[in-house]
Design a protein around this motif. Structure first.
Motif, PDB file in Angstrom:
ATOM      1  N   GLY A  61      34.160  47.673  67.957  1.00 36.45           N
ATOM      2  CA  GLY A  61      32.838  47.687  68.947  1.00 36.45           C
ATOM      3  C   GLY A  61      33.231  46.251  69.938  1.00 36.45           C
ATOM      4  O   GLY A  61      33.701  45.319  69.313  1.00 36.45           O
ATOM      5  N   SER A 104      29.933  51.759  60.220  1.00 37.94           N
ATOM      6  CA  SER A 104      30.104  50.355  61.067  1.00 37.94           C
ATOM      7  C   SER A 104      30.016  49.190  60.091  1.00 37.94           C
ATOM      8  O   SER A 104      29.257  49.088  59.357  1.00 37.94           O
ATOM      9  CB  SER A 104      29.188  50.310  62.315  1.00 37.94           C
ATOM     10  OG  SER A 104      29.242  48.811  62.764  1.00 37.94           O
ATOM     11  N   ARG A 124      21.774  45.808  68.493  1.00 39.43           N
ATOM     12  CA  ARG A 124      22.185  47.359  68.441  1.00 39.43           C
ATOM     13  C   ARG A 124      20.888  48.025  68.577  1.00 39.43           C
ATOM     14  O   ARG A 124      20.959  49.532  68.526  1.00 39.43           O
ATOM     15  CB  ARG A 124      22.834  47.698  67.297  1.00 39.43           C
ATOM     16  CG  ARG A 124      24.205  46.845  67.062  1.00 39.43           C
ATOM     17  CD  ARG A 124      24.948  47.332  66.076  1.00 39.43           C
ATOM     18  NE  ARG A 124      26.029  46.536  65.451  1.00 39.43           N
ATOM     19  CZ  ARG A 124      26.963  47.031  64.683  1.00 39.43           C
ATOM     20  NH1 ARG A 124      26.756  48.069  63.965  1.00 39.43           N
ATOM     21  NH2 ARG A 124      28.104  46.271  64.533  1.00 39.43           N
ATOM     22  N   ARG A 127      17.676  51.644  61.312  1.00 40.53           N
ATOM     23  CA  ARG A 127      17.777  50.964  62.522  1.00 40.53           C
ATOM     24  C   ARG A 127      17.630  52.298  63.555  1.00 40.53           C
ATOM     25  O   ARG A 127      18.217  53.312  63.415  1.00 40.53           O
ATOM     26  CB  ARG A 127      19.021  50.250  62.851  1.00 40.53           C
ATOM     27  CG  ARG A 127      19.238  49.764  64.422  1.00 40.53           C
ATOM     28  CD  ARG A 127      20.785  49.119  64.641  1.00 40.53           C
ATOM     29  NE  ARG A 127      20.744  47.818  64.007  1.00 40.53           N
ATOM     30  CZ  ARG A 127      21.723  47.568  63.384  1.00 40.53           C
ATOM     31  NH1 ARG A 127      22.520  48.140  62.810  1.00 40.53           N
ATOM     32  NH2 ARG A 127      21.698  46.115  62.934  1.00 40.53           N
ATOM     33  N   ALA A 150      18.823  53.203  67.559  1.00 44.77           N
ATOM     34  CA  ALA A 150      19.467  52.708  68.560  1.00 44.77           C
ATOM     35  C   ALA A 150      19.547  53.846  69.712  1.00 44.77           C
ATOM     36  O   ALA A 150      19.466  55.042  69.586  1.00 44.77           O
ATOM     37  CB  ALA A 150      21.101  52.558  68.029  1.00 44.77           C
ATOM     38  N   ASP A 153      25.279  51.207  58.471  1.00 38.80           N
ATOM     39  CA  ASP A 153      25.873  50.129  59.252  1.00 38.80           C
ATOM     40  C   ASP A 153      25.848  48.943  58.170  1.00 38.80           C
ATOM     41  O   ASP A 153      24.756  48.730  57.243  1.00 38.80           O
ATOM     42  CB  ASP A 153      24.785  49.498  60.499  1.00 38.80           C
ATOM     43  CG  ASP A 153      25.153  50.086  61.849  1.00 38.80           C
ATOM     44  OD1 ASP A 153      26.045  50.913  62.108  1.00 38.80           O
ATOM     45  OD2 ASP A 153      24.017  50.164  62.616  1.00 38.80           O
ATOM     46  N   SER A 198      32.386  44.327  65.722  1.00 40.92           N
ATOM     47  CA  SER A 198      32.248  45.263  64.559  1.00 40.92           C
ATOM     48  C   SER A 198      33.435  46.051  64.404  1.00 40.92           C
ATOM     49  O   SER A 198      34.023  46.368  65.459  1.00 40.92           O
ATOM     50  CB  SER A 198      31.017  46.227  64.517  1.00 40.92           C
ATOM     51  OG  SER A 198      30.934  46.846  65.673  1.00 40.92           O
ATOM     52  N   SER A 211      30.177  44.864  60.172  1.00 39.30           N
ATOM     53  CA  SER A 211      30.010  43.656  61.086  1.00 39.30           C
ATOM     54  C   SER A 211      30.249  42.500  60.033  1.00 39.30           C
ATOM     55  O   SER A 211      29.688  42.572  58.959  1.00 39.30           O
ATOM     56  CB  SER A 211      28.927  43.659  61.621  1.00 39.30           C
ATOM     57  OG  SER A 211      28.731  44.634  62.417  1.00 39.30           O
ATOM     58  N   ASP A 234      30.848  44.198  69.965  1.00 35.64           N
ATOM     59  CA  ASP A 234      30.372  42.935  69.413  1.00 35.64           C
ATOM     60  C   ASP A 234      31.115  42.398  68.237  1.00 35.64           C
ATOM     61  O   ASP A 234      30.742  41.562  67.442  1.00 35.64           O
ATOM     62  CB  ASP A 234      28.852  43.349  68.798  1.00 35.64           C
ATOM     63  CG  ASP A 234      29.016  44.742  67.680  1.00 35.64           C
ATOM     64  OD1 ASP A 234      30.022  45.234  67.708  1.00 35.64           O
ATOM     65  OD2 ASP A 234      27.883  45.020  67.357  1.00 35.64           O
ATOM     66  N   THR A 236      21.336  53.796  60.571  1.00 30.62           N
ATOM     67  CA  THR A 236      21.227  53.901  61.868  1.00 30.62           C
ATOM     68  C   THR A 236      21.155  55.465  62.438  1.00 30.62           C
ATOM     69  O   THR A 236      21.862  56.265  62.229  1.00 30.62           O
ATOM     70  CB  THR A 236      22.334  53.169  62.992  1.00 30.62           C
ATOM     71  OG1 THR A 236      22.157  51.651  62.419  1.00 30.62           O
ATOM     72  CG2 THR A 236      22.075  53.423  64.264  1.00 30.62           C
ATOM     73  N   SER A 264      20.936  56.094  72.638  1.00 31.50           N
ATOM     74  CA  SER A 264      21.893  56.968  72.853  1.00 31.50           C
ATOM     75  C   SER A 264      21.465  58.183  73.554  1.00 31.50           C
ATOM     76  O   SER A 264      20.408  58.585  73.701  1.00 31.50           O
ATOM     77  CB  SER A 264      22.447  57.579  71.415  1.00 31.50           C
ATOM     78  OG  SER A 264      23.687  58.700  71.620  1.00 31.50           O
ATOM     79  N   ASP A 293      20.640  57.576  66.118  1.00 33.23           N
ATOM     80  CA  ASP A 293      20.536  57.256  67.568  1.00 33.23           C
ATOM     81  C   ASP A 293      19.471  58.127  68.133  1.00 33.23           C
ATOM     82  O   ASP A 293      18.818  59.193  67.207  1.00 33.23           O
ATOM     83  CB  ASP A 293      21.788  57.976  68.167  1.00 33.23           C
ATOM     84  CG  ASP A 293      22.969  57.441  67.951  1.00 33.23           C
ATOM     85  OD1 ASP A 293      22.975  56.173  67.653  1.00 33.23           O
ATOM     86  OD2 ASP A 293      24.151  57.718  68.037  1.00 33.23           O
TER      87      ASP A 293
END
Length: 233
Positions: A213, A229, A35, A49, A51, A188, A217, A231, A215, A9, A53, A11
């Motif tokens: 997190g 992270s 996310r 990914r 995200a 992630d 995570s 999950s 969510d 991931t 920020s 940002d």
């Protein structure tokens, strides 16, 4: 052991724009998830990914991507395609005699288009490498955590690769760059078994807990202190 690397991931201030850039470069679809914007990977190619920020980029990224080339003309075609999509040539201290070409994507993230004939990335696919700042210890940690073979271990540099082949994830060894206050790039991961069991296993290997997190995570830090992270799958 049921741990899977879902994505690396990044940002970004404009995750949609950067995701579209990489979707075009890699020929992948963009999937909206909780996310950010996900470019799903496969058994042999790592997912990405992007995200949202507001954290400002400060200095070179600790993780950057390497794209491979089949021929010199292929390398130039990849560079031209990236520039057409908004990438820019940048200078990070590379030498004129070095064969790779360094660019920044539309979010300012550095990446390299590697010269044809690079043996280290032979057979790794177009997204040949996720190159990370990190110690040998952290490379060994991730080999065990993911259950991926350690395919390189020399002069404090390490690399792991899925048992199916494809993208290598590598750590360059010392000296390490100064650690930013916020990691703008991170792994992630998904626990396809019991989340608490996987967290306990990683902690027993040298990770430390770094928070929860919204969510559900779990944030952890690897032996170098880099946050990742985890999950529930």
């Amino acid at each position: 052991m049921t741990l899977r690397l879902l994505a690396v991931t990044f940002d970004a201030h404009d995750p949609a724009g950067v995701a579209e850039f990489w979707a075009g470069m890699l020929g992948r679809a963009v999937v909206d998830d909780a996310r950010g914007r996900l470019l799903p990977g496969s058994e042999t190619q790592v997912g990405l990914r992007f995200a949202r920020s507001g954290a400002a980029k400060s200095g070179p990224n600790r993780i950057h991507l390497h794209l491979t080339s089949a021929t010199p003309a292929d390398q130039q075609d990849t560079v031209a395609a990236a520039v057409d999509r908004g990438a820019a040539h940048i200078d990070v201290g590379q030498l004129p005699e070095e064969g790779h070409i360094v660019l920044a994507d539309t979010g300012g993230n550095e990446f390299c288009v590697i010269e044809a004939g690079n043996q280290f990335l032979a057979g790794c696919g177009f997204l040949g490498e996720v190159a990370c700042d990190g110690t040998r210890e952290v490379g060994l940690f991730w080999a065990e955590a993911l259950g991926w073979p350690l395919v390189w271990d020399r002069d404090q540099e390490t690399a792991v690769q899925s048992p199916h082949g494809g993208t290598k994830v590598a750590w360059g060894g010392p000296p390490l760059a100064p650690r930013p206050w916020h990691d703008r790039q991170r792994f992630d991961l998904v626990a396809e078994g019991d989340l608490a069991t996987e967290v306990d296993r990683l902690v027993s290997m040298g990770a430390r807990r770094a928070g929860l997190g919204d969510d559900g995570s779990v944030a952890l830090a690897d032996p170098d202190g880099t946050v990742f992270s985890l999950s529930q799958g």
